[in-house]
Write a protein that holds these residues in place. Sequence first.
Motif, mmCIF file in Angstrom:
data_model
loop_
_atom_site.group_PDB
_atom_site.id
_atom_site.type_symbol
_atom_site.label_atom_id
_atom_site.label_comp_id
_atom_site.label_asym_id
_atom_site.label_seq_id
_atom_site.Cartn_x
_atom_site.Cartn_y
_atom_site.Cartn_z
ATOM 1 N N PHE A 1 51.806 39.691 46.980
ATOM 2 C CA PHE A 1 50.790 39.143 47.882
ATOM 3 C C PHE A 1 50.343 37.745 47.462
ATOM 4 N N TYR A 2 50.597 37.374 46.216
ATOM 5 C CA TYR A 2 50.024 36.158 45.656
ATOM 6 C C TYR A 2 51.108 35.217 45.141
ATOM 7 N N ASP A 3 50.997 33.948 45.507
ATOM 8 C CA ASP A 3 51.864 32.928 44.941
ATOM 9 C C ASP A 3 51.369 32.554 43.554
ATOM 10 N N ALA A 4 52.275 32.057 42.739
ATOM 11 C CA ALA A 4 51.863 31.555 41.432
ATOM 12 C C ALA A 4 50.924 30.372 41.614
ATOM 13 N N TYR A 5 49.889 30.330 40.803
ATOM 14 C CA TYR A 5 48.932 29.222 40.863
ATOM 15 C C TYR A 5 49.616 27.919 40.443
ATOM 16 N N GLU A 6 49.308 26.842 41.147
ATOM 17 C CA GLU A 6 49.833 25.528 40.779
ATOM 18 C C GLU A 6 48.750 24.748 40.050
ATOM 19 N N PRO A 7 48.937 24.465 38.764
ATOM 20 C CA PRO A 7 47.918 23.726 38.017
ATOM 21 C C PRO A 7 47.573 22.398 38.667
ATOM 22 N N ALA A 8 46.363 21.936 38.396
ATOM 23 C CA ALA A 8 45.863 20.708 39.029
ATOM 24 C C ALA A 8 46.586 19.470 38.516
ATOM 25 N N VAL A 9 47.198 19.572 37.333
ATOM 26 C CA VAL A 9 47.929 18.446 36.759
ATOM 27 C C VAL A 9 49.322 18.909 36.368
ATOM 28 N N GLU A 10 50.214 17.967 36.153
ATOM 29 C CA GLU A 10 51.565 18.279 35.712
ATOM 30 C C GLU A 10 51.506 18.814 34.280
ATOM 31 N N THR A 11 52.055 20.002 34.064
ATOM 32 C CA THR A 11 51.980 20.605 32.731
ATOM 33 C C THR A 11 53.205 20.295 31.877
ATOM 34 N N LEU B 1 47.184 33.555 38.605
ATOM 35 C CA LEU B 1 47.095 32.830 37.337
ATOM 36 C C LEU B 1 48.076 33.390 36.319
ATOM 37 N N ILE B 2 48.182 34.713 36.266
ATOM 38 C CA ILE B 2 49.112 35.333 35.323
ATOM 39 C C ILE B 2 50.549 34.975 35.680
ATOM 40 N N LYS B 3 50.854 34.905 36.963
ATOM 41 C CA LYS B 3 52.206 34.498 37.392
ATOM 42 C C LYS B 3 52.584 33.133 36.838
ATOM 43 N N GLN C 1 53.699 42.121 34.368
ATOM 44 C CA GLN C 1 54.410 40.900 34.758
ATOM 45 C C GLN C 1 55.283 40.356 33.624
ATOM 46 N N GLU C 2 55.337 41.086 32.518
ATOM 47 C CA GLU C 2 56.172 40.736 31.361
ATOM 48 C C GLU C 2 55.759 39.403 30.743
ATOM 49 N N LYS C 3 54.468 39.208 30.626
ATOM 50 C CA LYS C 3 53.914 38.027 29.971
ATOM 51 C C LYS C 3 53.445 38.392 28.556
ATOM 52 N N HIS C 4 53.349 37.381 27.718
ATOM 53 C CA HIS C 4 52.800 37.609 26.383
ATOM 54 C C HIS C 4 51.287 37.780 26.483
#
Length: 415
Positions: free
Chosen positions: A222-232, A305-307, A326-329
């Motif tokens: 249902f949710y897209d990955a969040y796009e940070p406000a700046v280039e990471t 955010l987790i995505k 989501q298989e994140k650390h």
Amino acid sequence: MNPVFFLRHFNDIDHISPIMWECLEQADDVVAILLDSTYPGESDPRLQFLQQYDNFELRTIDDVLGLSWGKPMFRLGENDTEPASYVYQYLRRLLQKTRLSNRYAVPALREVNPTACIFEWGPPQRTSHAEFYHAATKLGIPRISVPHGAHIYTHIDIKDVRTNAAENGDRIMASRNGYDAYVEQSEFHKESNTFFGVRPDNHYLIGSARYYPEWQAINEEFYDAYEPAVETDDKLTVVFMLPHWKYHVDKGQTLQLLSELATEEWVHLIIKEHTRGDSLPSDMYSSMETNSNTEIIADIPSVSLIKESDAVINFGSSIGIEAFLQEKHHLYPSYLHSNNTAFDRSNAGHQPTTNAETVDILRDLHRGNAPEQSEANIHELYRLMIYGGREPFDVPYEYRALIESLSTDWKSDAH
């Protein structure tokens, strides 16, 4: 079956949607009633998904009661339990106390014709749903209370009100005995609430429908990955889930860790403020807000955010389960609080013991040198928090089975 679900806010919908989904899959006619007339139900992705089923109906409380003139009375405030306006709080309580509002709720339930009424965790007399609880009682419709969260704490005194109640022998959960069934998702939460007064005969343990893997996979889409406000660029994206400060948290040390992470050039830090109001101190908020390496977010769903994250730091919320799924650390800095949780019990994920060790683990992750997380420990976390202390089973199905077992063949023309 024709179950009716009463929904109050984002968290309720998060944990109750998979139960409604299972009912819909089993061809039940499901009605969901939004208890906040201003909740954006038409844009909520979980509710949008459920509305694809022909046997699902979404309504608002003012519509059900036929009180278009009283819409402001059903606009809930920040605590999501009472009207936002003090004037309407007084009016709503007065109508409930005198049972005048039952004159609307009883015929409204007759018209909906439910076989069971499902509420979220909370006292039966909660302002947001008391009319419907009393109406269901009058009409002999079963009343069931299901989780609006997943309780990670393995001890009873997680906040002052519970500590004081334990010391004084107060049965602060006894009001929940008004429900025909009060359902928990973990063994330790059931034990805690039994201690505080919930009777064994209407106290059930099932598990977490929200984190049941089949539903979690649907929900994640249902949710897209969040796009940070700046280039990471090549930075490590770290999401820090703020806890409830009042839950025995070392606030000073926690804020110090956030300050240290914000200075690391290889980290892009996203601070997720708590969905129920806890946030950074105003002075720290101002300084963090101007830091290009840091974002402070309250209104973006944690799933998004987790995505986007490479790692999640969390010690006060069940959202860590989402990170594992989501298989994140997942980093659980237990030294930042004095609670005992399912993360301690399972030893799942990375468990640093100092701020320096937390930073070191993240640095190793950035360099690609961090150790793998133990699958056995993660599975133990799932056993404790998703499956109620049992081996894997179909959790949403068992919720529906309970609702079906308590449902009646109540018909409006019989009352």
